[in-house]
Design a protein around this motif. Structure first.
Motif, PDB file in Angstrom:
ATOM      1  N   SER A  73      -0.779  -7.729 -18.082  1.00  8.38           N
ATOM      2  CA  SER A  73      -0.689  -7.836 -19.542  1.00  8.38           C
ATOM      3  C   SER A  73      -1.172  -6.567 -20.238  1.00  8.38           C
ATOM      4  N   GLN A  74      -1.895  -5.699 -19.526  1.00  7.37           N
ATOM      5  CA  GLN A  74      -2.341  -4.431 -20.102  1.00  7.37           C
ATOM      6  C   GLN A  74      -1.352  -3.290 -19.869  1.00  7.37           C
ATOM      7  N   LEU A  75      -0.260  -3.570 -19.153  1.00 10.04           N
ATOM      8  CA  LEU A  75       0.775  -2.550 -18.984  1.00 10.04           C
ATOM      9  C   LEU A  75       1.373  -2.208 -20.350  1.00 10.04           C
ATOM     10  N   PRO A  76       1.471  -0.934 -20.700  1.00  5.04           N
ATOM     11  CA  PRO A  76       2.062  -0.577 -21.990  1.00  5.04           C
ATOM     12  C   PRO A  76       3.485  -1.118 -22.177  1.00  5.04           C
ATOM     13  N   LEU A  77       4.248  -1.264 -21.092  1.00  2.96           N
ATOM     14  CA  LEU A  77       5.606  -1.802 -21.199  1.00  2.96           C
ATOM     15  C   LEU A  77       5.648  -3.331 -21.143  1.00  2.96           C
ATOM     16  N   PHE A  78       4.501  -3.978 -21.005  1.00  3.50           N
ATOM     17  CA  PHE A  78       4.462  -5.438 -20.861  1.00  3.50           C
ATOM     18  C   PHE A  78       5.267  -6.192 -21.924  1.00  3.50           C
ATOM     19  N   PRO A  79       5.195  -5.800 -23.194  1.00  2.00           N
ATOM     20  CA  PRO A  79       5.971  -6.538 -24.199  1.00  2.00           C
ATOM     21  C   PRO A  79       7.482  -6.502 -23.962  1.00  2.00           C
ATOM     22  N   TYR A  80       7.931  -5.559 -23.142  1.00  2.00           N
ATOM     23  CA  TYR A  80       9.362  -5.382 -22.903  1.00  2.00           C
ATOM     24  C   TYR A  80       9.770  -5.805 -21.495  1.00  2.00           C
ATOM     25  N   MET A  81       8.889  -6.525 -20.809  1.00  4.28           N
ATOM     26  CA  MET A  81       9.141  -6.880 -19.407  1.00  4.28           C
ATOM     27  C   MET A  81       9.388  -8.368 -19.210  1.00  4.28           C
ATOM     28  N   GLN A  82      10.218  -8.638 -18.212  1.00  3.23           N
ATOM     29  CA  GLN A  82      10.317  -9.966 -17.632  1.00  3.23           C
ATOM     30  C   GLN A  82       9.683  -9.816 -16.252  1.00  3.23           C
ATOM     31  N   ILE A  83       8.693 -10.666 -15.937  1.00  3.45           N
ATOM     32  CA  ILE A  83       7.908 -10.504 -14.721  1.00  3.45           C
ATOM     33  C   ILE A  83       7.983 -11.774 -13.886  1.00  3.45           C
ATOM     34  N   GLN A  84       8.182 -11.583 -12.580  1.00  5.11           N
ATOM     35  CA  GLN A  84       8.138 -12.695 -11.615  1.00  5.11           C
ATOM     36  C   GLN A  84       7.052 -12.367 -10.592  1.00  5.11           C
ATOM     37  N   VAL A  85       6.151 -13.334 -10.344  1.00 10.40           N
ATOM     38  CA  VAL A  85       5.040 -13.142  -9.427  1.00 10.40           C
ATOM     39  C   VAL A  85       5.161 -14.107  -8.258  1.00 10.40           C
ATOM     40  N   THR A  86       4.999 -13.574  -7.039  1.00  8.97           N
ATOM     41  CA  THR A  86       5.008 -14.390  -5.824  1.00  8.97           C
ATOM     42  C   THR A  86       3.735 -14.101  -5.038  1.00  8.97           C
ATOM     43  N   PRO A  87       2.835 -15.095  -4.882  1.00  9.63           N
ATOM     44  CA  PRO A  87       1.652 -14.882  -4.044  1.00  9.63           C
ATOM     45  C   PRO A  87       2.078 -14.734  -2.585  1.00  9.63           C
ATOM     46  N   LEU A  88       1.395 -13.861  -1.847  1.00  7.45           N
ATOM     47  CA  LEU A  88       1.724 -13.600  -0.451  1.00  7.45           C
ATOM     48  C   LEU A  88       0.577 -14.009   0.467  1.00  7.45           C
ATOM     49  N   ALA A  89       0.927 -14.459   1.664  1.00  7.38           N
ATOM     50  CA  ALA A  89      -0.054 -14.787   2.698  1.00  7.38           C
ATOM     51  C   ALA A  89       0.408 -14.171   4.010  1.00  7.38           C
ATOM     52  N   GLN A  90      -0.540 -13.866   4.874  1.00  2.41           N
ATOM     53  CA  GLN A  90      -0.223 -13.280   6.172  1.00  2.41           C
ATOM     54  C   GLN A  90       0.655 -14.233   6.975  1.00  2.41           C
ATOM     55  N   HIS A  91       1.710 -13.716   7.563  1.00  2.00           N
ATOM     56  CA  HIS A  91       2.599 -14.522   8.405  1.00  2.00           C
ATOM     57  C   HIS A  91       2.019 -14.551   9.816  1.00  2.00           C
ATOM     58  N   PRO A  92       2.004 -15.722  10.460  1.00  2.00           N
ATOM     59  CA  PRO A  92       1.389 -15.805  11.797  1.00  2.00           C
ATOM     60  C   PRO A  92       2.119 -14.988  12.862  1.00  2.00           C
ATOM     61  N   SER A  93       3.355 -14.620  12.647  1.00  2.00           N
ATOM     62  CA  SER A  93       4.098 -13.825  13.628  1.00  2.00           C
ATOM     63  C   SER A  93       4.025 -12.324  13.359  1.00  2.00           C
ATOM     64  N   ALA A  94       3.353 -11.929  12.289  1.00  2.00           N
ATOM     65  CA  ALA A  94       3.273 -10.511  11.944  1.00  2.00           C
ATOM     66  C   ALA A  94       2.357  -9.773  12.914  1.00  2.00           C
ATOM     67  N   ILE A  95       2.835  -8.662  13.452  1.00  2.00           N
ATOM     68  CA  ILE A  95       2.003  -7.892  14.389  1.00  2.00           C
ATOM     69  C   ILE A  95       0.988  -7.016  13.641  1.00  2.00           C
ATOM     70  N   ALA A  96       1.163  -6.814  12.340  1.00  2.00           N
ATOM     71  CA  ALA A  96       0.251  -5.963  11.583  1.00  2.00           C
ATOM     72  C   ALA A  96      -1.176  -6.486  11.658  1.00  2.00           C
ATOM     73  N   SER A  97      -1.370  -7.782  11.593  1.00  2.00           N
ATOM     74  CA  SER A  97      -2.729  -8.317  11.637  1.00  2.00           C
ATOM     75  C   SER A  97      -3.364  -8.076  13.004  1.00  2.00           C
ATOM     76  N   ALA A  98      -2.569  -8.137  14.084  1.00  2.00           N
ATOM     77  CA  ALA A  98      -3.099  -7.892  15.418  1.00  2.00           C
ATOM     78  C   ALA A  98      -3.470  -6.420  15.579  1.00  2.00           C
ATOM     79  N   ILE A  99      -2.685  -5.533  14.991  1.00  2.00           N
ATOM     80  CA  ILE A  99      -2.948  -4.097  15.108  1.00  2.00           C
ATOM     81  C   ILE A  99      -4.207  -3.723  14.343  1.00  2.00           C
ATOM     82  N   THR A 100      -4.343  -4.249  13.121  1.00  2.00           N
ATOM     83  CA  THR A 100      -5.513  -3.887  12.300  1.00  2.00           C
ATOM     84  C   THR A 100      -6.766  -4.588  12.788  1.00  2.00           C
ATOM     85  N   ALA A 101      -6.648  -5.676  13.532  1.00  2.00           N
ATOM     86  CA  ALA A 101      -7.828  -6.388  14.029  1.00  2.00           C
ATOM     87  C   ALA A 101      -8.445  -5.686  15.235  1.00  2.00           C
ATOM     88  N   ASN A 102      -7.698  -4.818  15.915  1.00  2.00           N
ATOM     89  CA  ASN A 102      -8.219  -4.142  17.125  1.00  2.00           C
ATOM     90  C   ASN A 102      -8.993  -2.903  16.790  1.00  2.00           C
TER      91      ASN A 102
END
Length: 98
Positions: free
Chosen positions: A69-98
């Protein structure tokens, strides 16, 4: 918490070019500050549109709402928000955990 955010910008045709340029300059400075802080992790342009996909890393829904809401262009935007969660099959979590 990670959020995928799509922002579509629709500037009114009646907005003076100098005013539009000033708003865009403030938008760039604000967004780059958030990127340097690590809260705006990714920013990707949608080809052929005045739109982007971004990934935010913030503590809460309320923090994300405040940032957006503090974005200067906010009054001119249409915004869609999707919360994200770690996928159990993602290898990124295994790589960063080591």
């Amino acid at each position: 918490m990670l959020y995928l955010v799509r922002m579509d910008v629709k500037l009114p045709a009646t907005l003076a070019p100098a005013e539009a340029d000033a708003i865009k300059a403030r938008e760039k400075a604000y967004s780059q500050g958030l990127q340097r802080e690590g809260r705006w992790r990714h920013l990707w342009r949608v080809v052929g549109e005045y739109a982007n996909y971004s990934v935010f890393d913030v503590e809460s829904n309320d923090e994300l709402h405040t940032l957006l809401s503090q974005l200067p262009l906010f009054p001119y935007m249409q915004i869609q928000v999707t919360p994200l969660a770690q996928h159990p099959s993602a290898i990124a979590s295994a790589i960063t955990a080591n």
